[in-house]
Write an enzyme that holds these catalytic residues in place. Structure first.
Site, PDB file in Angstrom:
ATOM      1  N   HIS A 269       0.831  -1.272  -0.187  1.00  0.00           N
ATOM      2  CA  HIS A 269      -0.069   0.110  -0.131  1.00  0.00           C
ATOM      3  C   HIS A 269       0.947   1.357   0.122  1.00  0.00           C
ATOM      4  CE1 HIS A 269      -4.075  -1.626   0.262  1.00  0.00           C
ATOM      5  NE2 HIS A 269      -3.592  -2.440   0.979  1.00  0.00           N
ATOM      6  N   LEU A 271       4.056   1.555  -1.254  1.00  0.00           N
ATOM      7  CA  LEU A 271       4.504   1.855  -2.529  1.00  0.00           C
ATOM      8  C   LEU A 271       3.605   2.113  -3.492  1.00  0.00           C
ATOM      9  CD1 LEU A 271       6.518  -1.586  -2.898  1.00  0.00           C
ATOM     10  CD2 LEU A 271       7.454   0.847  -2.504  1.00  0.00           C
ATOM     11  N   ASP A 406       0.461 -26.226 -21.999  1.00  0.00           N
ATOM     12  CA  ASP A 406       0.774 -25.419 -23.252  1.00  0.00           C
ATOM     13  C   ASP A 406       2.035 -26.084 -24.186  1.00  0.00           C
ATOM     14  OD1 ASP A 406       3.402 -24.217 -22.691  1.00  0.00           O
ATOM     15  OD2 ASP A 406       2.195 -23.625 -20.945  1.00  0.00           O
ATOM     16  N   ARG A 425      12.309 -17.073 -10.954  1.00  0.00           N
ATOM     17  CA  ARG A 425      12.065 -16.824 -12.545  1.00  0.00           C
ATOM     18  C   ARG A 425      12.915 -18.071 -13.205  1.00  0.00           C
ATOM     19  NH1 ARG A 425       9.901 -12.334 -13.794  1.00  0.00           N
ATOM     20  NH2 ARG A 425      10.809 -12.140 -15.866  1.00  0.00           N
ATOM     21  N   GLY A 436       5.519 -10.214 -15.602  1.00  0.00           N
ATOM     22  CA  GLY A 436       5.512 -11.175 -14.711  1.00  0.00           C
ATOM     23  C   GLY A 436       6.692 -10.898 -13.641  1.00  0.00           C
ATOM     24  N   GLY A 440       3.170 -15.280  -9.632  1.00  0.00           N
ATOM     25  CA  GLY A 440       1.580 -15.972 -10.340  1.00  0.00           C
ATOM     26  C   GLY A 440       1.540 -17.536  -9.752  1.00  0.00           C
ATOM     27  N   LEU A 441       2.544 -18.231 -10.111  1.00  0.00           N
ATOM     28  CA  LEU A 441       2.489 -19.522  -9.570  1.00  0.00           C
ATOM     29  C   LEU A 441       2.721 -19.731  -8.334  1.00  0.00           C
ATOM     30  CD1 LEU A 441       4.648 -21.327 -12.434  1.00  0.00           C
ATOM     31  CD2 LEU A 441       2.202 -21.237 -12.117  1.00  0.00           C
TER      32      LEU A 441
END
Length: 474
Positions: A269, A271, A406, A425, A436, A440-441
Site C-alpha cells: 500500500h 508503494l 501449453d 524466474r 511477470g 503468479g505460480l
C-alpha cells in the site's frame, strides 16, 4: 562453579513404571500364591465314609483269588470309563465296594510305585496325589473331575500292598484350582489382565497425543487458529506440558505469519502512493507534449511495478483466506467467467484455447481462490505458449484434477519444483520483458494449499509446461 541440577523422574515415567510394576507383580504374585492357596484345598483329611469305604474295599480284595498281581492291578484300574460320572455321593448301604461303577482302584507298592503292566497310565490326579503326599498319609485329594483318597494297607497274594481309590465326582471348586489344572487358561488370563492394564495406559496417552497430531495437521494445512483442546491443556503430566508448549509455538507462528502478511500488505500500500504520483506526473508530461522514449520507458516500468504490487497484495491476502468458509461449487459455473476471459486473450494473441470440463463436477472450496488459481495458470500458458493451450478436468475417486498445459518452451526439469516459490524466474525462456515477477505460480500454490490439495509441474504431451492441481472434493 557450574551448577548441577538433578532431574527428578517425570510423571510419564512414573505412570509407565507403575503400570509395568503392577502387571509384573500380578503375574509373579499369582505364580507364587496359587500353589500356597491350593494346598489346603486339594489335600484334606479323610471323611468317615471314605475311611469305611477303604476298609471294606481292602478286606473284600484280600478275599479274592489272585494269580497275577500286575494283571489284577491293571484290571482294577480300568473299571470305569473316564466319561462316566454319576455325581458325588458315598456308596449306599447294601452296595458292595467293588460293585459301584463310580470307583477305580489303584494298587501301589509300599514305597508308592504303582503296580501293573500299564503303571505309566496312572491318572493325573493320582500322580499329583502321590507327588504332594510323599509320606503316603491317608488323605483325600480333590480335583475337578474326581476325588482320590487313601492309601489303605492290605495284603494281596502274600505281598504287602497299598490301595488308592479314585472316585468320579463333579463338585464346585475354586477358580484358582481350575487355573492350576489348565495352564493355557492361566496364560490367557494373565495376557488379558496385562492387556487391559497396558491398554488403559496406551489409551490414557494415545488419545491426547492423537488429538495433538490432528491439531498439528490443521496448523500445517494453514489453519492458524488451530489450538489444542482445553481438557488436554489441563493435564498435569508431560502430555499436558507438551500441549501447552505446542499452543505457545502455534501462537508464535500465527503471530509471525500474520505480522508478515500485514507487513507485505502495508509495504504494498505504501508503494502504491508514490507510484500513483509517478504515473500521474508521466500522464501530465504527455499531455503537455513532452513525450519521449525515456518517458515511455518510465511509464512501462511503472506499469510493471504496479502489477508486481498487485500480485504482492494478492499473495498477502491469500493466506488470510485459508480459513474462509468453503461452499459447494460447480466447477463449470465457477470457472465460466475465467475461461471466457482467457479465451478472448488467447484469440487476441493468435492462439487457441481447448477446454474439456465434464458436466456435474463439484467440490467444496473457496470460489475466489479457485478462480484466481486457474486464471493465473491460463494467463501463464497464454503468455508462453506458442499456438495451443489446453484446460481439462476429471474426477478420480474423492479427488478432482485440474490441468493446464501449453506448447511453449517449457521449464528445465531441475526447476520444476522451484517455479512455485515467490519471485522465482526461469532465466532463459521467461525473462522480465515478457512480464511477470515470479508471483503468479506462488499464488496458485497458495490457493491449492488453502484447499488442502496438491500441485505438480511437469513437461506435458504438448511439449510445454503442464501444471496439475489435485483438490479434495469434500
Amino acid at each position: 562453579m557450574a551448577r548441577i541440577e538433578v532431574a527428578l523422574p517425570n510423571r510419564l515415567f512414573l505412570k509407565l513404571l507403575l503400570a509395568f510394576w503392577i502387571t509384573t507383580s500380578l503375574i509373579v504374585g499369582s505364580v507364587i500364591l496359587i500353589p500356597k492357596v491350593l494346598q489346603p484345598q486339594d489335600l484334606q483329611p479323610l471323611k468317615s465314609w471314605q475311611q469305611e469305604f477303604l476298609l471294606k474295599a481292602a478286606r473284600r480284595l484280600e478275599t479274592l483269588p489272585i494269580r497275577d498281581l500286575d494283571r489284577f492291578a491293571d484290571m482294577m484300574r480300568h473299571r470305569i470309563h473316564p466319561a462316566e460320572d454319576k455325581g458325588k455321593r458315598p456308596p449306599g448301604p447294601g452296595m458292595g465296594p467293588l460293585r459301584d461303577d463310580r470307583f477305580r482302584f489303584h494298587l501301589l507298592t509300599l514305597d508308592g510305585r504303582p503296580l501293573g503292566h500299564e503303571a505309566k497310565r496312572l491318572p493325573r490326579a493320582a500322580r499329583r496325589f502321590l507327588l504332594e503326599n510323599e509320606a503316603l498319609t491317608p488323605m483325600a485329594f480333590y480335583s475337578i473331575r474326581s476325588v482320590i483318597f487313601g492309601p489303605e494297607p492290605l495284603t494281596l497274594n502274600g505281598q504287602p500292598t497299598l490301595l488308592l481309590v479314585e472316585m468320579k465326582a463333579s463338585h464346585s471348586r475354586s477358580w484358582i484350582l481350575y487355573l492350576q489344572e489348565n495352564p493355557l487358561m492361566f496364560v490367557l488370563l494373565v495376557a488379558l489382565v496385562s492387556g487391559v492394564i497396558f491398554g488403559l495406559v496406551a489409551w490414557h496417552f494415545g488419545r491426547p497425543l492423537n488429538a495433538l497430531r490432528l491439531t498439528a495437521l490443521q496448523l500445517g494445512h494453514g489453519d492458524l487458529d488451530a489450538r489444542v483442546e482445553p481438557r488436554i491443556l489441563a493435564r498435569r503430566d508431560e502430555v499436558g506440558q507438551l500441549a501447552r508448549s505446542f499452543d505457545t509455538m502455534a501462537h508464535s507462528v500465527s503471530t509471525l505469519v500474520r505480522e508478515q502478511q500485514r507487513l507485505i500488505s502495508d509495504i504494498s500500500h505504501e508503494l502504491r502512493t508514490p507510484l500513483t504520483r509517478i504515473q500521474l506526473a508521466l500522464a501530465l508530461a504527455k499531455r503537455k507534449g513532452q513525450a519521449s522514449n525515456e518517458l515511455t520507458r518510465l511509464e512501462q516500468q511503472a506499469a510493471q511495478m504496479e502489477g508486481m504490487i498487485q500480485e504482492l497484495l494478492q499473495l498477502s491476502r491469500l493466506n488470510s483466506q485459508v480459513t474462509d468458509t468453503k461452499q459447494r461449487l460447480n466447477l463449470g459455473d465457477t470457472l465460466e467467467r475465467v475461461i471466457d476471459g482467457a479465451a478472448f486473450e488467447a484469440e487476441q494473441a493468435g492462439k487457441r484455447l481447448e477446454v474439456t470440463l465434464p458436466q456435474g463436477l463439484t467440490l467444496n472450496g473457496c470460489e475466489t481462490l479457485l478462480q484466481r488459481a486457474v486464471e493465473n495458470l491460463l494467463r501463464n500458458a497464454i503468455r508462453y505458449g506458442n499456438q495451443q493451450i489446453r484446460l481439462s478436468a476429471w474426477r478420480r475417486g474423492e479427488r478432482l484434477n485440474l490441468r493446464v498445459e501449453d506448447d511453449g518452451p517449457g521449464v528445465p526439469p531441475e526447476q520444476l519444483e522451484a517455479i512455485f516459490k515467490p519471485f522465482h524466474r526461469v532465466s532463459k525462456a521467461r525473462d522480465r520483458q515478457s512480464g511477470g515477477w515470479g508471483l503468479g505460480l506462488a499464488i496458485v500454490q497458495g490457493a491449492v494449499t488453502a484447499h488442502q490439495g496438491q500441485i505438480r509441474a511437469e513437461i506435458g504431451v504438448l511439449g510445454g509446461l503442464c501444471v496439475t492441481l489435485t483438490l479434495p472434493i469434500e
